[in-house]
Design an enzyme around this catalytic site. Structure first.
Site, PDB file in Angstrom:
ATOM      1  N   GLU A  41      30.999  45.781 -99.020  1.00 41.73           N
ATOM      2  CA  GLU A  41      31.365  45.251 -97.550  1.00 41.73           C
ATOM      3  C   GLU A  41      31.112  43.562 -98.080  1.00 41.73           C
ATOM      4  O   GLU A  41      30.819  43.187 -98.955  1.00 41.73           O
ATOM      5  CB  GLU A  41      30.322  44.903 -96.878  1.00 41.73           C
ATOM      6  CG  GLU A  41      29.825  43.869 -95.603  1.00 41.73           C
ATOM      7  CD  GLU A  41      31.581  43.248 -94.822  1.00 41.73           C
ATOM      8  OE1 GLU A  41      31.754  42.964 -94.510  1.00 41.73           O
ATOM      9  OE2 GLU A  41      31.551  44.982 -94.473  1.00 41.73           O
ATOM     10  N   PRO A  42      32.686  42.996 -97.947  1.00 38.29           N
ATOM     11  CA  PRO A  42      33.261  41.704 -97.913  1.00 38.29           C
ATOM     12  C   PRO A  42      32.579  39.594 -97.808  1.00 38.29           C
ATOM     13  O   PRO A  42      32.264  39.364 -98.121  1.00 38.29           O
ATOM     14  CB  PRO A  42      34.604  41.406 -98.121  1.00 38.29           C
ATOM     15  CG  PRO A  42      34.630  42.005 -97.299  1.00 38.29           C
ATOM     16  CD  PRO A  42      33.481  43.549 -97.060  1.00 38.29           C
ATOM     17  N   LYS A  43      31.796  41.060 -96.722  1.00 38.70           N
ATOM     18  CA  LYS A  43      31.928  38.893 -96.013  1.00 38.70           C
ATOM     19  C   LYS A  43      30.476  39.866 -95.043  1.00 38.70           C
ATOM     20  O   LYS A  43      29.536  38.766 -95.042  1.00 38.70           O
ATOM     21  CB  LYS A  43      33.108  38.779 -95.434  1.00 38.70           C
ATOM     22  CG  LYS A  43      32.634  37.166 -94.277  1.00 38.70           C
ATOM     23  CD  LYS A  43      33.844  37.191 -93.413  1.00 38.70           C
ATOM     24  CE  LYS A  43      33.774  35.593 -93.311  1.00 38.70           C
ATOM     25  NZ  LYS A  43      34.325  34.655 -92.411  1.00 38.70           N
ATOM     26  N   GLY A  53      28.039  43.225 -89.947  1.00 39.65           N
ATOM     27  CA  GLY A  53      29.631  43.752 -88.956  1.00 39.65           C
ATOM     28  C   GLY A  53      29.569  42.160 -88.220  1.00 39.65           C
ATOM     29  O   GLY A  53      28.741  41.353 -88.083  1.00 39.65           O
ATOM     30  N   ALA A  83      41.648  36.330 -76.108  1.00 32.15           N
ATOM     31  CA  ALA A  83      40.738  37.115 -76.452  1.00 32.15           C
ATOM     32  C   ALA A  83      41.246  38.530 -74.992  1.00 32.15           C
ATOM     33  O   ALA A  83      40.589  39.350 -74.300  1.00 32.15           O
ATOM     34  CB  ALA A  83      39.610  36.364 -74.948  1.00 32.15           C
ATOM     35  N   GLY A 131      41.957  41.735 -77.088  1.00 33.56           N
ATOM     36  CA  GLY A 131      41.759  43.148 -78.037  1.00 33.56           C
ATOM     37  C   GLY A 131      41.658  42.913 -78.890  1.00 33.56           C
ATOM     38  O   GLY A 131      41.819  41.526 -79.479  1.00 33.56           O
ATOM     39  N   HIS A 184       9.029  51.259 -57.656  1.00 34.75           N
ATOM     40  CA  HIS A 184       9.269  51.297 -57.230  1.00 34.75           C
ATOM     41  C   HIS A 184       7.309  49.688 -57.689  1.00 34.75           C
ATOM     42  O   HIS A 184       6.722  49.936 -57.811  1.00 34.75           O
ATOM     43  CB  HIS A 184       8.368  51.385 -56.151  1.00 34.75           C
ATOM     44  CG  HIS A 184       8.584  50.601 -54.394  1.00 34.75           C
ATOM     45  ND1 HIS A 184      10.154  49.812 -54.263  1.00 34.75           N
ATOM     46  CD2 HIS A 184       7.618  49.428 -54.053  1.00 34.75           C
ATOM     47  CE1 HIS A 184       9.755  49.118 -53.667  1.00 34.75           C
ATOM     48  NE2 HIS A 184       8.737  48.730 -53.162  1.00 34.75           N
TER      49      HIS A 184
END
Length: 467
Positions: free
Chosen positions: A33-35, A39, A269, A271, A446
């Site tokens: 993983e670079p960063k 994630g 934003a 996608g 309930h």
């Protein structure tokens, strides 16, 4: 050691979960993983955004609903402190990932990996470590490289034209913003920013907000956002975006009519596109779909037998929990352990965490009808739910879609306070083919919001009780 049974390329929600499951099954495992360990989700996505959303909900309650709860007096809201809290929570969760790597004896390799052949990665190590690329070999590899933000065609990012990442990493708020895209990210950021005093306009190309949701849910979220003062322009195309350094001009059109929107910032934003470039996938012959995603089978295996792929890079349902589920299946498949195929991603749960929440799984009513099903629908409003009234937010509803012939669920669509928490019962019922007749016998506590599900189960077989 630089040879492993399994190497995972990417430490997002899918990648690190796959690594843990592989290690649990006795496989020597490394993650490259670079960063962002954890994630996008843990660092600049799901987790910090949920912190900001909760802060925004509190701001909304104190500014718009205080009298309802007998609260009076002046209150101020410091977005900078909300931002700081979001980073603290994020950093804590990332630390948790590193703890889990150590606990499970998984090797962390900090750097950018690319294939040099079918069983080798060359890793350009991150700053502060030797510059010579590290050669890592493996018996099996899991590609978990995630996705990148798609931009409106013909536009570029700039100081004032940004993505979710730049927005979530700033303590400063603009006075006004245009958000391009009324999906989950656009809706969530719109909610946060509006409740901290930003003038928000959301532009959506398709005919309704949250176009992947049931039409009735879209109608309700548009109504709720309008009440908050958020402007939503649907069926509207962005023609151009121009950043002059001090503000941004957005040219839009609808039905042949043009107008220009002016704002301090524009948030794109619309996608995500799978991250397939720059990893040497072509060198090892990994097949891509027509949409430039890594092609996989139901066990996450690519056309190259020892290469698997999970998460956003597969172009399935690009959500963290889907990546996690794929990661578990991939690791179990590699180990030869008992597992369960993943095939119908339409039945995976999905949620948007503004208030009211939007939560759903499966087919919309229209999709079910278009698919040729004999459909029965039950809809229960939260105005008939005591707990929702007690919480001071009886907006929204639960809508269930079922197959009239067999009584099995085809989809569930909800909008209301914290309805994302109601999804697991529905997806479990669908996965194991429970019918409405069986589900209605499950007693619900309930008073709870979950009673709305029980009412809909009653409704699917013709006798809703409290509505």
């Amino acid at each position: 050691m630089t040879h492993y049974d399994v190497v995972v390329l990417g430490a997002g929600p899918g990648g690190y979960v796959a690594a843990i499951r592989a290690a649990q099954l006795g496989l020597s495992t490394a993650v490259v993983e670079p960063k962002y360990w954890g994630g996008i989700c843990l660092n600049v996505g799901c987790i910090p955004s949920k912190v900001l959303l909760h802060n925004a909900e509190l701001a909304h309650i104190f500014t718009k609903e205080a009298k309802t709860f007998g609260i009076s007096g002046d209150a101020s809201f410091d977005y900078g402190i909300a931002y700081d809290r979001s980073r603290k929570v994020s950093e804590g969760r990332v630390a948790g990932v590193h703890f889990l790597m150590k606990k499970n004896k998984i090797t962390e390799i900090h750097g950018y990996g690319r294939f040099t052949d079918a069983n080798t990665l060359s890793v350009e190590l991150s700053e502060g470590v030797p510059e010579t690329p590290l050669k890592v070999t493996f018996n099996n590899v899991i590609i978990a490289t995630g996705s990148k933000t798609r931009l409106v065609p013909g536009t570029l990012l700039s100081t004032n034209v940004i993505t979710y990442e730049e927005q979530i990493l700033t303590r400063e708020l603009p006075d006004s913003i245009v958000i391009v895209g009324a999906g989950a990210i656009g809706i969530e950021f719109g909610y946060v920013l509006k409740n901290y005093g930003v003038d928000v306009t959301i532009v959506e190309f398709l005919p309704r907000a949250m176009p992947n949701e049931d039409a009735e849910v879209s109608k309700e979220i548009e109504k709720q956002f309008k009440k908050m003062g958020i402007k939503i322009l649907t069926g509207t195309k962005v023609e151009s975006i121009s950043d002059n350094g001090s503000h941004v001009l957005v040219a839009v059109s609808k039905d042949g009519q043009f107008q220009e929107l002016k704002a301090d910032k524009v948030l794109q934003a619309i996608g995500f596109a799978p991250n397939v470039d720059g990893y040497g996938l072509d060198k090892v012959g990994v097949a891509l779909t027509a949409d430039k995603a890594v092609d996989i089978d139901d066990y996450m295996q690519t056309n190259v037998s020892h290469i698997y792929a999970i998460g956003d890079v597969t172009g399935k349902l690009q959500l963290a929990h889907v990546a996690e589920a794929q990661g578990v299946v991939a690791a179990e498949a590699i180990a030869g352990a008992e597992t369960l195929a993943l095939s119908d991603y339409r039945m995976m749960p999905r949620a948007t965490f503004c208030q009211p929440n939007v939560a759903s799984f499966g087919l919309t009513e229209q999709q079910a009808r278009d698919g040729g099903y004999d459909v029965v629908v039950a809809k229960f409003p939260f105005t008939a739910n005591a707990k929702a009234h007690g919480m001071g937010d009886p907006s929204g509803f639960v809508k269930l879609v079922a197959d009239a012939k067999y009584g099995e669920l085809l989809g569930g669509h909800m909008i209301g306070h914290n309805v994302s928490e109601l999804l697991p019962e529905l997806t479990l019922a669908q996965k194991w083919d429970l019918t409405a007749t069986e589900l209605v016998r499950n007693v619900h506590t309930h008073p709870t919001l979950s009673e709305a599900l029980q009412e809909c189960f009653h409704g699917l077989i013709g006798h809703m009780i409290n509505f």
